[in-house]
Design a protein around this motif. Structure first.
Motif, short mmCIF file in Angstrom:
data_model
loop_
_atom_site.label_atom_id
_atom_site.label_comp_id
_atom_site.label_asym_id
_atom_site.label_seq_id
_atom_site.Cartn_x
_atom_site.Cartn_y
_atom_site.Cartn_z
N MET A 1 4.94 13.85 -6.48
CA MET A 1 6.02 13.02 -7.03
C MET A 1 5.49 12.05 -8.08
O MET A 1 6.14 11.83 -9.11
CB MET A 1 6.73 12.26 -5.91
N CYS A 2 4.33 11.47 -7.86
CA CYS A 2 3.73 10.57 -8.86
C CYS A 2 3.40 11.34 -10.13
O CYS A 2 3.69 10.86 -11.24
CB CYS A 2 2.46 9.92 -8.30
N PHE A 3 2.82 12.52 -9.98
CA PHE A 3 2.49 13.33 -11.15
C PHE A 3 3.74 13.66 -11.95
O PHE A 3 3.77 13.50 -13.18
CB PHE A 3 1.78 14.62 -10.72
N LEU A 4 4.78 14.13 -11.27
CA LEU A 4 6.01 14.49 -11.98
C LEU A 4 6.67 13.29 -12.63
O LEU A 4 7.17 13.37 -13.76
CB LEU A 4 6.97 15.19 -11.02
N SER A 5 6.68 12.15 -11.94
CA SER A 5 7.31 10.97 -12.53
C SER A 5 6.52 10.47 -13.74
O SER A 5 7.11 10.09 -14.76
CB SER A 5 7.47 9.87 -11.49
N TYR A 6 5.18 10.47 -13.66
CA TYR A 6 4.38 10.08 -14.82
C TYR A 6 4.59 11.03 -16.00
O TYR A 6 4.70 10.61 -17.14
CB TYR A 6 2.89 10.03 -14.48
N ARG B 1 0.83 -1.18 0.00
CA ARG B 1 0.00 0.00 0.00
C ARG B 1 0.88 1.24 0.00
O ARG B 1 2.00 1.22 0.49
CB ARG B 1 -0.92 0.02 1.22
N MET B 2 0.34 2.33 -0.55
CA MET B 2 1.12 3.55 -0.66
C MET B 2 0.39 4.68 0.07
O MET B 2 -0.83 4.82 -0.07
CB MET B 2 1.29 3.90 -2.14
N TYR B 3 1.14 5.45 0.81
CA TYR B 3 0.57 6.60 1.50
C TYR B 3 0.30 7.68 0.46
O TYR B 3 1.17 8.04 -0.32
CB TYR B 3 1.52 7.11 2.59
N MET B 4 -0.91 8.24 0.44
CA MET B 4 -1.30 9.20 -0.59
C MET B 4 -1.32 10.62 -0.03
O MET B 4 -2.35 11.27 0.00
CB MET B 4 -2.67 8.85 -1.16
N GLY B 5 -0.18 11.10 0.40
CA GLY B 5 -0.07 12.47 0.87
C GLY B 5 0.15 13.42 -0.30
O GLY B 5 0.30 13.01 -1.47
#
Length: 168
Positions: A83-88, A73-77
């Motif tokens: 970071m997810c947006f930038l990496s995608y 599971r991933m913490y969605m802070g």
């Protein structure tokens, strides 16, 4: 927020947004966009324009891959979301660049060889960039060339007659 205002906003915000975007497109296409038109036609955006649709098509498989590989599971802070947006975004554009070089650029070169250089445009110019002044200047130039041709034909006839009379 009062209930009446919330209802009004819910009913109007999407059509209002669509009309605002439509007005921007109309204003820019008729040459009345001003600063917005110059921003949209900025030359630095050309590489991004060519990669944007491909990045859009590739970001969903990237997200599915990341979701399939993830084991915990991933913490969605907020920080993790950024970071997810930038990496995608970076990965999508990097893959789009590779796919552009492997697929789109070679096919565009082949298309340029098969079809004429102007991509089927028989006038040899982009019709969107031809202004009324250009058309008017071309018409005036054609008329002046026609008059010059008529004068040169008359002078050729006179010269040839003059040469024939000198022979005798």
């Amino acid at each position: 927020m009062p209930k009446e205002l919330a209802i009004f906003y819910a009913a109007v915000h999407r059509p209002a947004w669509a009309m605002a975007l439509g007005w921007i497109v109309y204003a820019c296409s008729t040459g009345q966009g001003g600063v917005i038109n110059s921003l949209f036609t900025f030359k630095a955006f050309i590489p991004l324009e060519r990669l944007c649709y491909l990045a859009y098509m590739l970001h969903i498989p990237l997200m599915y891959y990341q979701g399939g590989v993830q084991r915990e599971r991933m913490y969605m802070g907020h920080f993790n979301q950024i970071m997810c947006f930038l990496s995608y975004t970076v990965m999508s554009f990097a893959l789009a660049f590779v796919c552009y070089l492997l697929f789109q650029a070679p096919f565009a070169a082949i298309e340029g060889l098969i079809f004429c250089k102007n991509h089927g445009n028989i006038w040899g110019a982009n019709p969107m960039t031809v202004s009324q002044e250009t058309l008017k200047n071309n018409d005036e130039e054609t008329e002046s060339n026609d008059e010059e041709n008529k004068l040169s034909i008359k002078s050729k006839v006179l010269v040839s007659r003059h040469e024939e009379t000198e022979r005798f």
